[in-house]
Design a protein around this motif. Structure first.
Motif, PDB file in Angstrom:
ATOM      1  N   ASP A  57      11.813  -5.796  10.128  1.00  0.00           N
ATOM      2  CA  ASP A  57      12.174  -6.486  11.420  1.00  0.00           C
ATOM      3  C   ASP A  57      11.263  -7.456  12.098  1.00  0.00           C
ATOM      4  O   ASP A  57      10.251  -7.510  11.273  1.00  0.00           O
ATOM      5  CB  ASP A  57      12.608  -5.577  12.494  1.00  0.00           C
ATOM      6  CG  ASP A  57      11.565  -4.683  12.926  1.00  0.00           C
ATOM      7  OD1 ASP A  57      10.355  -5.032  12.805  1.00  0.00           O
ATOM      8  OD2 ASP A  57      11.775  -3.552  13.532  1.00  0.00           O
ATOM      9  N   ALA A  58      11.356  -8.200  12.912  1.00  0.00           N
ATOM     10  CA  ALA A  58      10.681  -9.198  13.617  1.00  0.00           C
ATOM     11  C   ALA A  58       9.183  -8.752  13.958  1.00  0.00           C
ATOM     12  O   ALA A  58       8.266  -9.200  13.659  1.00  0.00           O
ATOM     13  CB  ALA A  58      11.256 -10.159  14.595  1.00  0.00           C
ATOM     14  N   ALA A  59       9.356  -7.589  14.430  1.00  0.00           N
ATOM     15  CA  ALA A  59       8.015  -6.743  14.855  1.00  0.00           C
ATOM     16  C   ALA A  59       7.220  -6.476  13.537  1.00  0.00           C
ATOM     17  O   ALA A  59       5.775  -6.476  13.773  1.00  0.00           O
ATOM     18  CB  ALA A  59       8.316  -5.731  15.972  1.00  0.00           C
ATOM     19  N   GLY A  60       7.706  -5.946  12.671  1.00  0.00           N
ATOM     20  CA  GLY A  60       7.093  -5.258  11.287  1.00  0.00           C
ATOM     21  C   GLY A  60       6.539  -6.709  10.776  1.00  0.00           C
ATOM     22  O   GLY A  60       5.416  -6.724  10.309  1.00  0.00           O
ATOM     23  N   ALA A  96      -0.419 -10.192  10.763  1.00  0.00           N
ATOM     24  CA  ALA A  96      -1.585 -10.097  11.293  1.00  0.00           C
ATOM     25  C   ALA A  96      -2.479  -9.227  10.320  1.00  0.00           C
ATOM     26  O   ALA A  96      -3.740  -9.524  10.322  1.00  0.00           O
ATOM     27  CB  ALA A  96      -1.313  -8.985  12.595  1.00  0.00           C
ATOM     28  N   ALA A  97      -1.957  -8.081   9.688  1.00  0.00           N
ATOM     29  CA  ALA A  97      -2.944  -7.566   8.404  1.00  0.00           C
ATOM     30  C   ALA A  97      -3.084  -8.409   7.344  1.00  0.00           C
ATOM     31  O   ALA A  97      -4.407  -8.442   6.950  1.00  0.00           O
ATOM     32  CB  ALA A  97      -1.798  -6.112   7.841  1.00  0.00           C
ATOM     33  N   LEU A  98      -2.318  -9.308   7.137  1.00  0.00           N
ATOM     34  CA  LEU A  98      -2.701 -10.194   5.982  1.00  0.00           C
ATOM     35  C   LEU A  98      -3.771 -11.289   6.426  1.00  0.00           C
ATOM     36  O   LEU A  98      -4.758 -11.490   5.906  1.00  0.00           O
ATOM     37  CB  LEU A  98      -1.594 -11.155   5.676  1.00  0.00           C
ATOM     38  CG  LEU A  98      -1.806 -12.574   4.805  1.00  0.00           C
ATOM     39  CD1 LEU A  98      -2.463 -11.916   3.323  1.00  0.00           C
ATOM     40  CD2 LEU A  98      -0.420 -13.182   4.426  1.00  0.00           C
ATOM     41  N   GLN A  99      -3.841 -11.869   7.741  1.00  0.00           N
ATOM     42  CA  GLN A  99      -4.870 -12.491   8.281  1.00  0.00           C
ATOM     43  C   GLN A  99      -6.231 -11.807   8.359  1.00  0.00           C
ATOM     44  O   GLN A  99      -7.231 -12.478   8.267  1.00  0.00           O
ATOM     45  CB  GLN A  99      -4.366 -13.310   9.522  1.00  0.00           C
ATOM     46  CG  GLN A  99      -3.163 -14.038   9.661  1.00  0.00           C
ATOM     47  CD  GLN A  99      -2.453 -14.305  10.946  1.00  0.00           C
ATOM     48  OE1 GLN A  99      -2.838 -13.455  11.937  1.00  0.00           O
ATOM     49  NE2 GLN A  99      -1.883 -15.426  10.986  1.00  0.00           N
ATOM     50  N   GLU A 100      -6.137 -10.455   8.811  1.00  0.00           N
ATOM     51  CA  GLU A 100      -7.242  -9.711   8.944  1.00  0.00           C
ATOM     52  C   GLU A 100      -7.796  -9.569   7.525  1.00  0.00           C
ATOM     53  O   GLU A 100      -9.113  -9.528   7.132  1.00  0.00           O
ATOM     54  CB  GLU A 100      -6.849  -8.542   9.452  1.00  0.00           C
ATOM     55  CG  GLU A 100      -8.267  -7.401   9.515  1.00  0.00           C
ATOM     56  CD  GLU A 100      -9.090  -7.881  10.519  1.00  0.00           C
ATOM     57  OE1 GLU A 100     -10.172  -6.960  10.518  1.00  0.00           O
ATOM     58  OE2 GLU A 100      -8.844  -8.760  11.151  1.00  0.00           O
ATOM     59  N   ALA A 101      -6.923  -9.223   6.397  1.00  0.00           N
ATOM     60  CA  ALA A 101      -7.660  -9.358   5.049  1.00  0.00           C
ATOM     61  C   ALA A 101      -8.269 -10.564   4.610  1.00  0.00           C
ATOM     62  O   ALA A 101      -9.403 -10.538   4.099  1.00  0.00           O
ATOM     63  CB  ALA A 101      -6.543  -8.986   4.023  1.00  0.00           C
ATOM     64  N   ALA A 116      -7.622  -3.480   6.431  1.00  0.00           N
ATOM     65  CA  ALA A 116      -6.711  -4.481   6.481  1.00  0.00           C
ATOM     66  C   ALA A 116      -5.603  -4.305   5.133  1.00  0.00           C
ATOM     67  O   ALA A 116      -4.350  -4.340   5.324  1.00  0.00           O
ATOM     68  CB  ALA A 116      -7.123  -5.912   6.406  1.00  0.00           C
ATOM     69  N   ASN A 117      -6.076  -4.086   4.131  1.00  0.00           N
ATOM     70  CA  ASN A 117      -5.181  -3.821   3.002  1.00  0.00           C
ATOM     71  C   ASN A 117      -4.180  -2.417   3.199  1.00  0.00           C
ATOM     72  O   ASN A 117      -2.934  -2.657   2.929  1.00  0.00           O
ATOM     73  CB  ASN A 117      -5.835  -3.874   1.877  1.00  0.00           C
ATOM     74  CG  ASN A 117      -5.101  -3.379   0.424  1.00  0.00           C
ATOM     75  OD1 ASN A 117      -4.850  -2.297   0.253  1.00  0.00           O
ATOM     76  ND2 ASN A 117      -4.587  -4.562  -0.008  1.00  0.00           N
ATOM     77  N   SER A 118      -4.750  -1.513   3.614  1.00  0.00           N
ATOM     78  CA  SER A 118      -4.213  -0.281   4.092  1.00  0.00           C
ATOM     79  C   SER A 118      -2.933  -0.478   4.933  1.00  0.00           C
ATOM     80  O   SER A 118      -1.722  -0.025   5.155  1.00  0.00           O
ATOM     81  CB  SER A 118      -4.882   0.774   4.455  1.00  0.00           C
ATOM     82  OG  SER A 118      -5.901   1.156   3.467  1.00  0.00           O
ATOM     83  N   ALA A 119      -3.291  -1.328   6.368  1.00  0.00           N
ATOM     84  CA  ALA A 119      -2.499  -1.643   7.138  1.00  0.00           C
ATOM     85  C   ALA A 119      -1.461  -2.636   6.666  1.00  0.00           C
ATOM     86  O   ALA A 119       0.046  -2.164   7.143  1.00  0.00           O
ATOM     87  CB  ALA A 119      -3.007  -2.342   8.374  1.00  0.00           C
ATOM     88  N   PHE A 120      -1.689  -3.282   5.726  1.00  0.00           N
ATOM     89  CA  PHE A 120      -0.323  -4.191   5.027  1.00  0.00           C
ATOM     90  C   PHE A 120       0.533  -3.323   4.360  1.00  0.00           C
ATOM     91  O   PHE A 120       1.711  -3.208   4.578  1.00  0.00           O
ATOM     92  CB  PHE A 120      -1.217  -5.251   4.037  1.00  0.00           C
ATOM     93  CG  PHE A 120      -0.391  -6.368   3.566  1.00  0.00           C
ATOM     94  CD1 PHE A 120      -0.007  -7.188   4.187  1.00  0.00           C
ATOM     95  CD2 PHE A 120       0.250  -6.121   2.245  1.00  0.00           C
ATOM     96  CE1 PHE A 120       0.908  -8.494   3.695  1.00  0.00           C
ATOM     97  CE2 PHE A 120       1.262  -6.889   1.895  1.00  0.00           C
ATOM     98  CZ  PHE A 120       1.560  -8.262   2.471  1.00  0.00           C
ATOM     99  N   ARG A 121      -0.055  -2.493   3.636  1.00  0.00           N
ATOM    100  CA  ARG A 121       0.810  -1.304   2.676  1.00  0.00           C
ATOM    101  C   ARG A 121       1.554  -0.624   3.536  1.00  0.00           C
ATOM    102  O   ARG A 121       2.820  -0.276   3.573  1.00  0.00           O
ATOM    103  CB  ARG A 121      -0.133  -0.676   1.670  1.00  0.00           C
ATOM    104  CG  ARG A 121       0.735   0.350   1.178  1.00  0.00           C
ATOM    105  CD  ARG A 121      -0.170   0.884  -0.199  1.00  0.00           C
ATOM    106  NE  ARG A 121      -1.354   1.842   0.495  1.00  0.00           N
ATOM    107  CZ  ARG A 121      -1.391   2.962   0.808  1.00  0.00           C
ATOM    108  NH1 ARG A 121      -0.362   3.655   0.648  1.00  0.00           N
ATOM    109  NH2 ARG A 121      -2.537   3.420   1.097  1.00  0.00           N
ATOM    110  N   ASN A 122       0.924  -0.054   4.761  1.00  0.00           N
ATOM    111  CA  ASN A 122       1.638   0.964   5.430  1.00  0.00           C
ATOM    112  C   ASN A 122       2.554   0.240   6.185  1.00  0.00           C
ATOM    113  O   ASN A 122       3.639   0.951   6.671  1.00  0.00           O
ATOM    114  CB  ASN A 122       0.682   1.632   6.400  1.00  0.00           C
ATOM    115  CG  ASN A 122      -0.271   2.468   5.771  1.00  0.00           C
ATOM    116  OD1 ASN A 122      -0.182   2.871   4.723  1.00  0.00           O
ATOM    117  ND2 ASN A 122      -1.566   2.737   6.403  1.00  0.00           N
ATOM    118  N   CYS A 123       2.349  -1.166   6.399  1.00  0.00           N
ATOM    119  CA  CYS A 123       3.468  -1.637   7.551  1.00  0.00           C
ATOM    120  C   CYS A 123       4.869  -2.001   6.682  1.00  0.00           C
ATOM    121  O   CYS A 123       5.908  -1.449   7.004  1.00  0.00           O
ATOM    122  CB  CYS A 123       2.941  -3.235   7.729  1.00  0.00           C
ATOM    123  SG  CYS A 123       4.305  -4.266   8.771  1.00  0.00           S
TER     124      CYS A 123
END
Length: 238
Positions: free
Chosen positions: A107-110, A116-121, A136-143
């Motif tokens: 969804d939009a929030a996801g 944000a995770a990509l920008q952080e990476a 950041a990579n972990s946050a991207f995958r978990n998202c």
């Protein structure tokens, strides 16, 4: 000196579940170095609880493949080349299909969290900050995994990704490889933005193939299990 691992008791809920979650997060964050031991009596003393719920949590993590038991505690498993190849094969079979599913359901929030995770990476790679890049990579995958509606599928993928933590730490801390990973994340992100399930499938397949190839190039000789269960040296592919 090795930094101590801190565990904290949270409320009076299920103690085994609390210990399980804390140890699993410790593993996922890369805080448990290969060869370092977790001892049930030490963790119990730190939390001020009995040994049994700690022991049960550790045994569950052994059953799920996160840890192995030794005579002096519990530690990360030592992966052979066969182990790594098998895990990557499972990931190639499961993750592209899951990514295609997530491309339709995120969804939009996801999507905002994924961006944000990509920008952080990207920022972490530019700064040469390996720890920040790993998170950041972990946050991207978990998202994106969180958008997969099949819980068994997402949980299985998460476990297998965690099982090759040593692989991820090695590849994500190598700066030239970080650029390759960021490019892959960008391609996957674009597929999610466009809600293109086919592109998400193809790009995730390519991403996992790159991860395996990069690991084999960066690795020292691994051990390969032969038909008799013995370990023999195996060189990484050049």
């Amino acid at each position: 000196m090795t930094k101590p691992i801190e565990f904290k008791r949270v409320g009076e809920g299920n103690l085994r579940a609390q210990v399980y979650q804390q140890i699993r997060l410790t593993i996922q964050r890369g805080e448990l170095a290969p060869g370092r031991k977790l001892v049930d009596v030490d963790i119990a003393a730190q939390l001020g609880i009995s040994r049994m719920p700690v022991r049960d949590a550790l045994m569950q993590l052994v059953h799920e493949g996160y840890l192995v038991g030794t005579t002096r505690g519990f530690t990360l498993p030592t992966l052979t080349a066969t182990d790594v190849a098998d895990i990557f094969e499972v990931r190639r079979l499961l993750e592209p299909r899951a990514a295609a599913h997530a491309a339709r359901t995120l969804d939009a929030a996801g999507l905002k969290t994924l961006t944000a995770a990509l920008q952080e990476a990207e920022a972490a790679a530019a700064a040469g900050d390996a720890d920040r890049f790993f998170q950041a990579n972990s946050a991207f995958r978990n998202c994106w995994l969180g958008a997969v509606e099949n819980d068994r599928l997402s949980q299985t993928i998460a476990r297998f990704a965690d099982h090759v933590l040593v692989v991820r730490l090695k590849t994500l801390s190598h700066q030239p490889t970080q650029a390759v990973i960021v490019a892959g994340m960008c391609a996957i992100h674009e597929a999610f933005v466009k809600r293109d399930a086919v592109a998400a499938y193809d790009r995730m397949t390519h991403f996992i193939q790159n991860a395996e190839e990069r690991f084999m190039k960066l690795s020292p000789p691994l051990q390969h299990s032969n038909d008799e269960g013995e370990s023999i040296p195996l060189q990484g592919r050049s």
